[in-house]
Scaffold this active site. Structure first.
Site, PDB file in Angstrom:
ATOM      1  N   ASP A  67      34.056  -0.124  27.612  1.00  0.00           N
ATOM      2  CA  ASP A  67      33.982   1.284  27.199  1.00  0.00           C
ATOM      3  C   ASP A  67      33.448   2.193  28.297  1.00  0.00           C
ATOM      4  O   ASP A  67      32.930   1.735  29.316  1.00  0.00           O
ATOM      5  CB  ASP A  67      33.120   1.414  25.922  1.00  0.00           C
ATOM      6  CG  ASP A  67      31.902   0.492  25.934  1.00  0.00           C
ATOM      7  OD1 ASP A  67      31.490   0.060  27.026  1.00  0.00           O
ATOM      8  OD2 ASP A  67      31.367   0.199  24.857  1.00  0.00           O
ATOM      9  N   ASP A 136      23.241  -1.143  15.083  1.00  0.00           N
ATOM     10  CA  ASP A 136      24.005  -0.875  13.858  1.00  0.00           C
ATOM     11  C   ASP A 136      25.184  -1.850  13.701  1.00  0.00           C
ATOM     12  O   ASP A 136      26.068  -1.632  12.887  1.00  0.00           O
ATOM     13  CB  ASP A 136      24.498   0.592  13.819  1.00  0.00           C
ATOM     14  CG  ASP A 136      25.484   0.923  14.948  1.00  0.00           C
ATOM     15  OD1 ASP A 136      25.814   0.031  15.763  1.00  0.00           O
ATOM     16  OD2 ASP A 136      25.929   2.088  15.014  1.00  0.00           O
ATOM     17  N   HIS A 138      27.490  -2.594  15.997  1.00  0.00           N
ATOM     18  CA  HIS A 138      28.734  -2.289  16.728  1.00  0.00           C
ATOM     19  C   HIS A 138      28.992  -3.272  17.867  1.00  0.00           C
ATOM     20  O   HIS A 138      28.054  -3.826  18.444  1.00  0.00           O
ATOM     21  CB  HIS A 138      28.767  -0.834  17.228  1.00  0.00           C
ATOM     22  CG  HIS A 138      27.829  -0.500  18.341  1.00  0.00           C
ATOM     23  ND1 HIS A 138      27.108   0.678  18.386  1.00  0.00           N
ATOM     24  CD2 HIS A 138      27.489  -1.141  19.492  1.00  0.00           C
ATOM     25  CE1 HIS A 138      26.392   0.734  19.490  1.00  0.00           C
ATOM     26  NE2 HIS A 138      26.601  -0.362  20.177  1.00  0.00           N
ATOM     27  N   GLU A 143      31.827   1.791  15.932  1.00  0.00           N
ATOM     28  CA  GLU A 143      30.724   2.104  15.024  1.00  0.00           C
ATOM     29  C   GLU A 143      31.094   1.753  13.580  1.00  0.00           C
ATOM     30  O   GLU A 143      32.271   1.518  13.276  1.00  0.00           O
ATOM     31  CB  GLU A 143      30.404   3.606  15.132  1.00  0.00           C
ATOM     32  CG  GLU A 143      29.979   4.060  16.525  1.00  0.00           C
ATOM     33  CD  GLU A 143      28.556   3.634  16.899  1.00  0.00           C
ATOM     34  OE1 GLU A 143      28.117   2.542  16.493  1.00  0.00           O
ATOM     35  OE2 GLU A 143      27.892   4.399  17.612  1.00  0.00           O
TER      36      GLU A 143
END
Ligand code: F6R
Length: 259
Positions: A67, A136, A138, A143
């Site tokens: 990313d 979280d 990811h 997400e």
């Protein structure tokens, strides 16, 4: 999914680096998928040590990163291209032209993402994909609420990821963190032949629990790895601390790694 519970992040990083070193020795044209963030830094150091000791060469290896932030130039100190150059590429003998990071300044981000997918396919697909995990749950910047079949695309960061990542930006300010990124999709990641995910610290314990023992759900995109048949999770004791079957996983993976 194989969970390797290690005494420390140093031990986990050394084991994960060894998997990559062995694979590159066996196939010098290995295609790697790489991650940024704090987690893989020790593993990258161990990989660099192996190159320095002439145990392995990355001259023919190609890499694709997960990313990049939208809006950051490759020269920006918080860009993932900059991170990779500093933390790995400068320390090993890989050709910079064989390394690929999504272009956060692309005029047509969707076209950039499509080309990235095509290029990975042309290279024969990713042999080993390195991953960290967000608090979280990811993987890459996928997400909660992202399709588990998603492909490389423009994504939107959650407030919790912005908060987690602010530590690396100017004065730790959340408003400095870009709100969008280009990211490989969950579907893209799951096509890698082998997955090596690292998770360290108590801040990751809930995410690791969700990934390993929760249901497969887009609420914790790392849980998609339950459907992968060669996914290795290297954690320290703290990250593994909420796993119900922690001792069983530790024994099983240690036995497999020895054999
Ligand atoms: C990085 C990436 C992210 C990180 C994750 C954990 O390329 O895709 O998914 O792996 O946010 O970040 P750290 O390692 O900084 O805790």
């Amino acid at each position: 999914m194989e969970v390797v519970v290690c005494k420390s992040k140093e031990e986990a990083s050394a084991l994960a680096a060894e998997i990559i070193t062995k694979a590159v020795k066996k196939n010098p044209k290995t295609v790697l998928g790489l991650a940024t963030g704090s987690t893989p830094v020790l593993m990258y150091d161990a990989m660099a040590k192996a190159v320095k000791a002439k145990k392995v060469s990355y001259k023919e290896v190609k890499s694709w990163n997960l990313d990049e932030y939208v809006g950051l130039a490759p020269t920006h100190e918080q860009s993932y291209r900059y991170f990779m150059n500093e933390n790995l590429f400068k320390k090993i003998d890989i050709k910079l032209s064989n390394t690929h990071v999504l272009n956060g300044l692309a005029k047509n981000p969707e076209a950039e993402c499509k080309k990235y997918e095509r290029d990975i396919k042309k290279a024969g697909g990713i042999d080993i994909q390195v991953l960290g995990i967000g608090s979280d749950g990811h993987i890459a910047f996928n997400e909660p609420g992202t399709s588990l079949k998603s492909r490389t695309s423009v994504v939107y960061l959650t407030p919790s990821t912005i908060k987690d990542n602010a530590r690396l930006f100017f004065k730790g300010k959340e408003k400095e963190v870009p709100t969008r990124a280009l990211s490989m999709g969950v579907g893209t990641i799951c096509e890698a032949k082998k997955i090596v995910l690292l998770a360290f610290g108590k801040n990751k314990a809930d995410a690791v629990k969700g990934m390993v023992e929760g249901g497969v759900s887009q609420f914790c995109t790392a849980s998609a790895l339950q459907m992968h048949n060669d996914a290795w999770i290297f954690c320290d004791e703290e990250a593994a601390s909420k796993l119900k079957l922690k001792d069983y996983y530790a024994w099983r993976s240690a036995t497999k790694l020895q054999g």
